[in-house]
Structures are given as structure tokens and as C-alpha cells.
Design an enzyme around this catalytic site. Structure first.
Site, PDB file in Angstrom:
ATOM      1  CD  GLU A 146     -36.137  42.670 -32.483  1.00  0.00           C
ATOM      2  OE1 GLU A 146     -36.588  42.232 -31.403  1.00  0.00           O
ATOM      3  OE2 GLU A 146     -34.977  43.068 -32.613  1.00  0.00           O
ATOM      4  CE1 TYR A 199     -30.103  42.367 -29.401  1.00  0.00           C
ATOM      5  CE2 TYR A 199     -31.969  41.676 -30.735  1.00  0.00           C
ATOM      6  CZ  TYR A 199     -31.472  42.283 -29.604  1.00  0.00           C
ATOM      7  OH  TYR A 199     -32.336  42.814 -28.670  1.00  0.00           O
ATOM      8  CG  ASP A 234     -37.637  38.851 -23.365  1.00  0.00           C
ATOM      9  OD1 ASP A 234     -37.007  39.826 -23.790  1.00  0.00           O
ATOM     10  OD2 ASP A 234     -38.142  37.979 -24.083  1.00  0.00           O
TER      11      ASP A 234
END
Lengths: 407, 276
Positions: B58, B183, B69
Site C-alpha cells: 500500500e 480490510y 490515521d
């Protein structure tokens, strides 16, 4: 009045839910709880009782006959949100969301804040309802607004300085979303403006529309007619959506949003998002954004911390594109002049945010002429800004002196 | 004479999972941020990932407001932005690596930069650069239609995320809508190596998804050791590691940073072997 569609879009174009999957469930839970509360007369009864007894509503209308004193100008009328408990419109929203948090059984409230006004309003309702509050605030803002930081602490809230990014409101909002994602089950996130993912823009407007509903009734009672124009400053845009909501279905009433141009609309760091921005996604919704062509969010500038935000509520984007409202901008200097004029001629030290609306309203009153009724949302009081204005003007005088000596 | 049509991005991702599976392993998916700590180091690091043991890579397009994040990746993105890294740079770094034999590569990006670039134009650029697809963490199922409309006709992978807060039925819908793999976000919160994965709920989640589909499942968020990778590969089909990798080369640039990243991925790779 505009209700977003099932996907949370105004006019099918602005809004939506652009959040990480971890928050989708919480937004759905919030939407269900909000709809149930909105349909429950007991919820609104408690909300209005707190607005009456704790906030001090209804707020009065004041004819500002010395602020706008030219014989052939329209009458300027202030809606006195500055008289609310904690000094601004922000508390209308935190009362509503606070009651919703309690109704949902949430054990903790979080909020983002820029200048600290929304943080104080959230800490206030947390104290009143007995729910612990964590406030996220850019580290730069913590330094610049130490008074409000102390007030939040007095009210029992914890204030967390955010050191990432530009260390201002945009980053405080990012951090609040992250903190919500980390403890989503028992935490209620009180967003301070008509921004964020659906249902926030709609929900916050519903809690602020008390301003518009009161104003409309007060105008009819006092003048026997509606205003010709309604003017409000726009950062995220909650005080403007609140007062606009009372008049949006009256097609003859012109709606004006006044953004912060900072050093000017063509400056790179203007905060006038609807005037100078482009369509993008920020903090969960599709709206106008101050951004680079590559989609990086810009750091904005306004002398008013409350308007210094690179996004704007999606309903404003819709009102702009549909032509129902018009968005103009006032510079730092325009706002400072109006700030002084309001203090000297009306005996009201208003917030710097509000001063942007006043600057435009004075010009509009002249243009509209006799017989016009220009209603301005006096969204907040300016105690918080006095030291900053004093410093700003001392610096400007010093700079002018240096120029004189050089010449 | 005609050459065989190139494999689609989605097919190359599927092949990576199949190859690892045949070897009795799960896939290892490192995340790197394009332009961090600088452009040259980041390109060299990407080139080193395959030989070090990565099955898929990625590559992050740096963004200044990364909602999903934690501090490590946010700081990496900021370093990359401070160094002037653009979306075009990120695509060019990936393209070069792919040309030189890098494992199947996905871009990791927030939605706004892609929206400004143009969804169709972005999808075309991925195909032209030999990139397999993209992960866009701030686009949930409700908002994914526009991206799918650009990606699906081009055979690009578009893995969607399932979180611990996702109800079972919705997780199944997401897994069915994912292209390439699903995911699985291992725990609440944002990316960070400081809090480990919650494998207990993942095992249940994997079991419920397996009843509906055999499509690959990879686990990310909080993976920071070979033991974590081993647990993820035992439960699901692979492990994604980002913050721990960036932490591993913190403060280093050039060959030193590349060596450290290579060693760290080599160490994590030992966890991919299924011992069952």
C-alpha cells in the site's frame, strides 16, 4: 424548510457521510435517536425550558438607530444572541445536543473548539447535565485563548491541546473525530456548527432555528411585517442557518451570509469559503472547501477565530448554488471598523465574528434605503476579543510609525 | 500476433492471495507513505518491499487531514507534504516500482485529493501506472458508488473497510461490495502501533463472513510484530502493517532507513507461515 434527503444531502448535492466505517454506526444511532427526540414533545419542552431559564431566551430585538443613522437608510435591527448565557448563539445547540446525549445514555461528551466559545458552551451544558466533557483545541488556540481555556476548566471540562497539523480549529476537529472513533460506544460528539457528516448539519440547524422562529414572530409583532433582509456572519455557518431558517420559506426576504475575507478575497489565506473556495469533502461532508487544486485543505486567515475555518456547512453551499441566499465577504479592516462603531454608537461590544455581518449590514441599509428593515443576527458579545483587538491595533500603530520614520 | 490481455488490478491482488495461500502463508501488506522520509528513500523502500517479503504493497498519497490515521502516519504524511510530494509524485513512485517488479501495489488515499484529481482520471492513471487499485478510508459504503463506477469497468481493486462497530449483516454487504479483499479494522480508533489488535472479535467476525463468501480478508490497525502477523494469518488471509513500519525507520533516511524497513518486514514475514 429544506430537509436533507435520506443520504443526508441538501439538494442532492451537498452533505453526505464521508467518515471512516468505524463511525458509520454511531451516525446511524445518532440519526435514529435524533428523529425520535424531534418527534417527542417532551424533548422539545425540556429544551425550551432550559433555553428560557438557563440561557435567558427569548433574546430581544433592538433597533440600532445610532449604528445606522443616515436619514435615508433602512432601519437596522439586531437580534440579541449576545445576551444569551455564555455570550453567543452557541449555547442553543449545545443544550439540544446535550439533552440528546443524556437521552441516549452517553457517559461522556467531546467537542472541538477554535476560539473556545463552543468549548465553553459545551462545558456549560456538561456541568448543568452532569456529563463529563473533553474539549479538543488546537495548541496555538490554547495559547491565544487562555481565558476561555480557564473558563472551560472552571466548568469542570478537560481541555486537550492538539499539536498536529496547523494546531487550529481544523486540526481540533480532526482530533475530535479520532477520539470519537476510539471510544464511540459511550461518547457523544457535540459538533459546534452546521458542519460534519449527516445528521449533524441538519441537527445543529434544528437546534439553532429558534433564533429565526423568534425573530420572525418578533418582527411581525413590532413592525407588522417581515424584514426586507436578514444578515448573518458565516464561518461554519450555524448562527446564519439558525436565523435563515425562520425566513427561508418567505421568498421576498433576502438572505445574506457574510464571510471573513481576512486580508481580502484574493489573498491566498482568505476564510471566505463560499466566495473563494471550490467543492470538496472536509470533515465528513461535501461542500465548499478552501483547498489547493490538489485537494489539500488550506490554512485560512481571519482576525476572527470563529470564522477562521476552511469549510462551510453543506446547507449554505446549497442555498448559494440554488440562489436562495447570497454570500458576500468583509475584510479584517471592515470588521474592525464595524466593531468600533457598534461599541461607540450602540453601547455593545460585539464579537469580531458578528462585526463582519455589521460591516455589510451598514452598506446594505444605505443601498436598501428608507422603508427597508435589515435584521442582523448579533451572534455574540466581544469580551473575548477585546485584548486581541487592543494588541492588533497597537501593532498596527507601531508598524505605521516605522513606515513614517523610514519615509 | 496478439499479446495476452494484461491482468486486471483486481486479478493481480487475487493472485497474490492465492500464491501465498498455496505456499501455506497469509499475505503481508506493508504501508508506506509516498515521499516519506523523502522521495528517493521512499522509492527505494518501495522497491525493497518485495524481496523483503511483502506480497502486496500500500502506498499512501500524503494528505494533511488524515481522519483515520494516528500520529505516526499523520506525521509521515506531513513530512511528505513538507517535501512537496504530490499525487502525481506518488503515482510516479508507484509506477516506477511496479515496472521494476514490485509486488501488486494499491494506493491508500483520502477522498478529497482524488475528487479534485477527477475520479475517472485517477482510475485511468492507476491503470496506466500498473497500480492495482486504491483504499479510500473516508468513503464508507453509503458514498462508494461514484468510486465504484470509475473503478469497476477498469478491473481495479477497491477494498472496503469493516470495523468492530460494523453490524454483521452490514459487514457481509461490505465484503460483497469489496473488490480485491476486505480490510478488517482490528480495533476501535485510528491507525497506531501503540494499541494492539483485538483478535477475539476478529475471529468471530471472520467466521461470520466466511459463511457467506470465500473472498480474502486482511487485518490491519495495530499490527506491530511477527506474533501479531501470525495471529492475523491464522485467523484471516493476511496482515497489513503501517505505523509500526514507519516507527521502525523513524529519524532515518536513505540506505539506513531502507535497511531498517527491509529488516523489519523480513522479521514480520516469519509470522506469515501458517503453522496449523
Amino acid at each position: 424548510m429544506n430537509k436533507p434527503d435520506a443520504r443526508g444531502y441538501f439538494g442532492g448535492m451537498f452533505g453526505g457521510k464521508f467518515v471512516p466505517e468505524v463511525l458509520v454506526g454511531a451516525l446511524q444511532e445518532l440519526e435514529v435517536a435524533m428523529e425520535a427526540a424531534f418527534a417527542d414533545p417532551a424533548f422539545w419542552a425540556e429544551y425550551h425550558a432550559i433555553l428560557r431559564d438557563f440561557v435567558g431566551r427569548p433574546s430581544p430585538l433592538l433597533e440600532a438607530n445610532r449604528f445606522s443613522d443616515e436619514a435615508d437608510a433602512a432601519t437596522v435591527i439586531f437580534k440579541r444572541e449576545d445576551l444569551n448565557h455564555t455570550g453567543a448563539h452557541k449555547i442553543n445547540n449545545t443544550v439540544g445536543q446535550g439533552l440528546l446525549a443524556r437521552r441516549m445514555g452517553k457517559k461522556r461528551i467531546i467537542a472541538e473548539t477554535g476560539a473556545g466559545q463552543h468549548g465553553v458552551a459545551t462545558a456549560t451544558i456538561g456541568a448543568k447535565l452532569g456529563i463529563p466533557v473533553d474539549v479538543y483545541m488546537g495548541a496555538l488556540d490554547v495559547e491565544r485563548q487562555s481565558l476561555n481555556v480557564y473558563v472551560m476548566k472552571l466548568l469542570g471540562a478537560k481541555v486537550h491541546g492538539v499539536t498536529g497539523g496547523t494546531q487550529t480549529l481544523k486540526d481540533a476537529t480532526n482530533e475530535a473525530f479520532r477520539q470519537w472513533a476510539a471510544r464511540v460506544a459511550d461518547t457523544f460528539y457535540i459538533i459546534g456548527s452546521v458542519v460534519g457528516a449527516h445528521p449533524y448539519p441538519y441537527m445543529v440547524r434544528e437546534f439553532q432555528k429558534v433564533i429565526g422562529i423568534e425573530s420572525r414572530a418578533q418582527m411581525l409583532e413590532r413592525y407588522g411585517r417581515l424584514p426586507t433582509d436578514v444578515v448573518a456572519c458565516v464561518g461554519g455557518g450555524s448562527n446564519a442557518m439558525g436565523i435563515f431558517a425562520g425566513f427561508v420559506d418567505d421568498p421576498d426576504v433576502k438572505l445574506w451570509g457574510v464571510e471573513a475575507a481576512g486580508h481580502g478575497l484574493h489573498a491566498v489565506d482568505t476564510a471566505a469559503t463560499l466566495n473563494a473556495g471550490t467543492i470538496g469533502v472536509l470533515h465528513g461532508s461535501r461542500s465548499y472547501v478552501m483547498q489547493t487544486p490538489a485537494g489539500q485543505v488550506l490554512n485560512t486567515h481571519s482576525i476572527s477565530a470563529g470564522l477562521d475555518y476552511p469549510g462551510v456547512g453543506p446547507e449554505h453551499a446549497f442555498l448559494k448554488d440554488s440562489g436562495r441566499a447570497t454570500y458576500v465577504a468583509a475584510t479584517d479592516d471592515d470588521a474592525l471598523a464595524a466593531f468600533h462603531r457598534c461599541a461607540e454608537r450602540e453601547g455593545i461590544v460585539c464579537a469580531l465574528e458578528t462585526a463582519h455581518a455589521l460591516a455589510f449590514a451598514r452598506d446594505l441599509a444605505r443601498k436598501r434605503g428608507k422603508g427597508g428593515l435589515v435584521l442582523v443576527n448579533l451572534s455574540g458579545r466581544g469580551d473575548k476579543d477585546t485584548r486581541q483587538v487592543e494588541e492588533h491595533e497597537a501593532n498596527a500603530r507601531a508598524a505605521a510609525l516605522v513606515e513614517t520614520v523610514r519615509a | 500476433m496478439t499479446t495476452a490481455p494484461a491482468m486486471t488490478g483486481k486479478a493481480r491482488i487475487a493472485e497474490a492471495f492465492a500464491r501465498a495461500h498455496a505456499a501455506g502463508r497469509g499475505v503481508l501488506v506493508p504501508y508506506l507513505c509516498a515521499g516519506d522520509p523523502d522521495r528517493e528513500t521512499s522509492a527505494a523502500m518501495l522497491a525493497a518491499m518485495g524481496p523483503a517479503g511483502a506480497d502486496i504493497v500500500e502506498l499512501g498519497i500524503p494528505y494533511g487531514d488524515p481522519l483515520a490515521d494516528g500520529p505516526t502516519i499523520a506525521a509521515a504524511a506531513q513530512r511528505a507534504l513538507d517535501g512537496g510530494t504530490t499525487i502525481d509524485d506518488a503515482l510516479a513512485i508507484a509506477e516506477e516500482a511496479v515496472k521494476n517488479g514490485a509486488p501488486p501495489t494499491l494506493m491508500f488515499t483520502y477522498y478529497n485529493p482524488v475528487l479534485q484529481f477527477g475520479l475517472e482520471r485517477f482510475a485511468d492513471a492507476l491503470v496506466a501506472s500498473g497500480i492495482c487499485g486504491a483504499i479510500v478510508p473516508d468513503v464508507p459504503l453509503e458514498e462508494v458508488d461514484d468510486l465504484r463506477a470509475a473503478f469497476a469497468p477498469r478491473g481495479l481493486a477497491l477494498p472496503l473497510l469493516v470495523a468492530p462497530t460494523t453490524p454483521t449483516e452490514r459487514a457481509q454487504t461490505i465484503a460483497a461490495a469489496s473488490e480485491g479483499f476486505t480490510y478488517l479494522v482490528s480495533r476501535l480508533g485510528v491507525t497506531s502501533a501503540s494499541t494492539g489488535p483485538d483478535f477475539a472479535w476478529i475471529a468471530d467476525r471472520v467466521a461470520s463472513l466466511r459463511t457467506k463468501s470465500a473472498a480474502p480478508l486482511a487485518i490491519g490497525f495495530g499490527i506491530s510484530s511477527a506474533a501479531h502477523v501470525a495471529a492475523a494469518c491464522a485467523i484471516a488471509d493476511g496482515a497489513i502493517v503501517g505505523s509500526a513500519l514507519i516507527d521502525a525507520y523513524a529519524g532515518m533516511v536513505g540506505a539506513e532507513a531502507v535497511d531498517r524497513a527491509r529488516a523489519f518486514i523480513g522479521e514480520l514475514h516469519t509470522g506469515t507461515v501458517r503453522t496449523r
